[in-house]
Design a protein around this motif. Structure first.
Motif, PDB file in Angstrom:
ATOM      1  N   GLU A  66       2.398   1.670   3.384  1.00  0.00           N
ATOM      2  CA  GLU A  66       3.474   0.700   3.589  1.00  0.00           C
ATOM      3  C   GLU A  66       4.758   1.145   2.875  1.00  0.00           C
ATOM      4  O   GLU A  66       5.848   1.129   3.464  1.00  0.00           O
ATOM      5  CB  GLU A  66       3.013  -0.650   3.050  1.00  0.00           C
ATOM      6  CG  GLU A  66       3.935  -1.792   3.289  1.00  0.00           C
ATOM      7  CD  GLU A  66       3.339  -3.110   2.841  1.00  0.00           C
ATOM      8  OE1 GLU A  66       3.960  -4.130   3.144  1.00  0.00           O
ATOM      9  OE2 GLU A  66       2.281  -3.135   2.160  1.00  0.00           O
ATOM     10  N   ARG A  67       4.645   1.550   1.632  1.00  0.00           N
ATOM     11  CA  ARG A  67       5.818   2.030   0.892  1.00  0.00           C
ATOM     12  C   ARG A  67       6.428   3.249   1.585  1.00  0.00           C
ATOM     13  O   ARG A  67       7.655   3.366   1.707  1.00  0.00           O
ATOM     14  CB  ARG A  67       5.439   2.374  -0.555  1.00  0.00           C
ATOM     15  CG  ARG A  67       5.181   1.149  -1.401  1.00  0.00           C
ATOM     16  CD  ARG A  67       5.035   1.490  -2.873  1.00  0.00           C
ATOM     17  NE  ARG A  67       4.113   2.577  -3.164  1.00  0.00           N
ATOM     18  CZ  ARG A  67       2.820   2.441  -3.388  1.00  0.00           C
ATOM     19  NH1 ARG A  67       2.264   1.242  -3.347  1.00  0.00           N
ATOM     20  NH2 ARG A  67       2.065   3.489  -3.649  1.00  0.00           N
ATOM     21  N   TRP A  68       5.583   4.142   2.083  1.00  0.00           N
ATOM     22  CA  TRP A  68       6.056   5.337   2.793  1.00  0.00           C
ATOM     23  C   TRP A  68       6.841   4.939   4.040  1.00  0.00           C
ATOM     24  O   TRP A  68       7.962   5.382   4.245  1.00  0.00           O
ATOM     25  CB  TRP A  68       4.861   6.223   3.151  1.00  0.00           C
ATOM     26  CG  TRP A  68       5.177   7.288   4.153  1.00  0.00           C
ATOM     27  CD1 TRP A  68       5.817   8.467   3.933  1.00  0.00           C
ATOM     28  CD2 TRP A  68       4.878   7.251   5.553  1.00  0.00           C
ATOM     29  NE1 TRP A  68       5.932   9.166   5.107  1.00  0.00           N
ATOM     30  CE2 TRP A  68       5.362   8.442   6.118  1.00  0.00           C
ATOM     31  CE3 TRP A  68       4.247   6.318   6.374  1.00  0.00           C
ATOM     32  CZ2 TRP A  68       5.242   8.722   7.475  1.00  0.00           C
ATOM     33  CZ3 TRP A  68       4.117   6.603   7.722  1.00  0.00           C
ATOM     34  CH2 TRP A  68       4.618   7.799   8.260  1.00  0.00           C
ATOM     35  N   SER A 102      10.251   3.276   3.709  1.00  0.00           N
ATOM     36  CA  SER A 102      11.242   4.046   2.958  1.00  0.00           C
ATOM     37  C   SER A 102      12.163   4.881   3.845  1.00  0.00           C
ATOM     38  O   SER A 102      13.048   5.551   3.336  1.00  0.00           O
ATOM     39  CB  SER A 102      10.545   4.964   1.948  1.00  0.00           C
ATOM     40  OG  SER A 102       9.852   6.000   2.620  1.00  0.00           O
ATOM     41  N   GLN A 150      -0.481  -4.101   6.795  1.00  0.00           N
ATOM     42  CA  GLN A 150      -0.948  -3.585   5.505  1.00  0.00           C
ATOM     43  C   GLN A 150      -1.084  -4.686   4.456  1.00  0.00           C
ATOM     44  O   GLN A 150      -1.806  -4.533   3.479  1.00  0.00           O
ATOM     45  CB  GLN A 150       0.017  -2.517   4.987  1.00  0.00           C
ATOM     46  CG  GLN A 150       0.159  -1.317   5.903  1.00  0.00           C
ATOM     47  CD  GLN A 150      -1.139  -0.543   6.023  1.00  0.00           C
ATOM     48  OE1 GLN A 150      -1.699  -0.113   5.021  1.00  0.00           O
ATOM     49  NE2 GLN A 150      -1.631  -0.381   7.236  1.00  0.00           N
ATOM     50  N   THR A 177       0.844  -1.187   0.000  1.00  0.00           N
ATOM     51  CA  THR A 177       0.000   0.000   0.000  1.00  0.00           C
ATOM     52  C   THR A 177       0.884   1.243   0.000  1.00  0.00           C
ATOM     53  O   THR A 177       2.093   1.162   0.266  1.00  0.00           O
ATOM     54  CB  THR A 177      -0.911   0.053   1.247  1.00  0.00           C
ATOM     55  OG1 THR A 177      -0.075   0.190   2.409  1.00  0.00           O
ATOM     56  CG2 THR A 177      -1.768  -1.195   1.377  1.00  0.00           C
ATOM     57  N   SER A 178       0.306   2.397  -0.255  1.00  0.00           N
ATOM     58  CA  SER A 178       1.086   3.637  -0.236  1.00  0.00           C
ATOM     59  C   SER A 178       1.618   3.912   1.167  1.00  0.00           C
ATOM     60  O   SER A 178       2.752   4.383   1.319  1.00  0.00           O
ATOM     61  CB  SER A 178       0.258   4.811  -0.745  1.00  0.00           C
ATOM     62  OG  SER A 178      -0.898   4.973   0.040  1.00  0.00           O
TER      63      SER A 178
END
Length: 120
Positions: free
Chosen positions: A67-69, A72, A87, A64-65
């Motif tokens: 999760e990627r955020w 990172s 997520q 998900t966005s």
């Protein structure tokens, strides 16, 4: 029903169940013992439920966005290939590995849980 393998145990869950919920429902936790209570409870903001998910393509949903955020920035790095259990939704059979470190970020250590001798 998908099968989730974690720390020598297996459990079944409904298709689409969040990995974190499947583990908690089975009496297991994707969190290091230090943060088992003090975490974001599935919001994707703390990053403490990071795990390695070993599965065939399509066995889990894409990141998900949120999760990627979260994955990172430190202590995580996007190149480690970890997922946030809160997520990630289970679509097929998966094997889950919790690595060392409070955030489960240390793939270099042999001991999967990292409950002893923390070096964050």
């Amino acid at each position: 029903m998908p099968i989730v393998a974690f720390e020598g145990r297996t459990t079944e869950c409904a298709v689409g169940t969040r990995l974190r919920d499947a583990l908690l429902d089975a009496g297991q936790s994707p969190h290091h013992r230090v943060v088992a209570i003090a975490n974001c409870h599935g919001l994707g903001t703390c990053g403490t439920c990071a795990v390695e998910v070993r599965a065939a393509d399509g066995a889990v949903t894409p990141p998900t966005s949120i999760e990627r955020w979260r994955l990172s920035f430190p202590p995580h790095r996007p190149d480690r290939g970890l997922r946030l259990a809160c997520q990630c939704r289970v679509l097929g059979d998966v094997e889950v590995v919790k690595h060392a470190g409070v955030w489960g970020q240390d793939r270099a250590k042999a001991e999967p849980r990292g409950d002893e001798g923390e070096s964050e």
